[in-house]
Design a protein around this motif. Sequence first.
Motif: not given
Length: 108
Positions: A1-22
Amino acid sequence: MSCSDDQATPNDALDALDDAAAAAAFRRLVRLLQHRSDAANIDLMGLAGFCRNCLGDWIAEAGGMDKETGRTIVHGMPTADWKALHHTAATPEQLARMEASMAKNPHH
């Protein structure tokens, strides 16, 4: 099984999420996957295009460690032990579903 190395779109809400919450949400996801050993990796791959091994590989990549160390974190035990306890052979249908699901993942 191969895993995707999906990357989020830069500057989206996920990138803005606090690291502790993530981190808290990620730990909750991993603990749920450790508890739900009935959710087979092949079925996770077939539905979502990723599995426990993928999460472990992503941890390894992000943390500069080997894949087995990352996978052990996700499984809650060495991979060989997890497989001995929970792994079953994939059916042709599960493999076909996994391939179709993986084809939907973005590749970078």
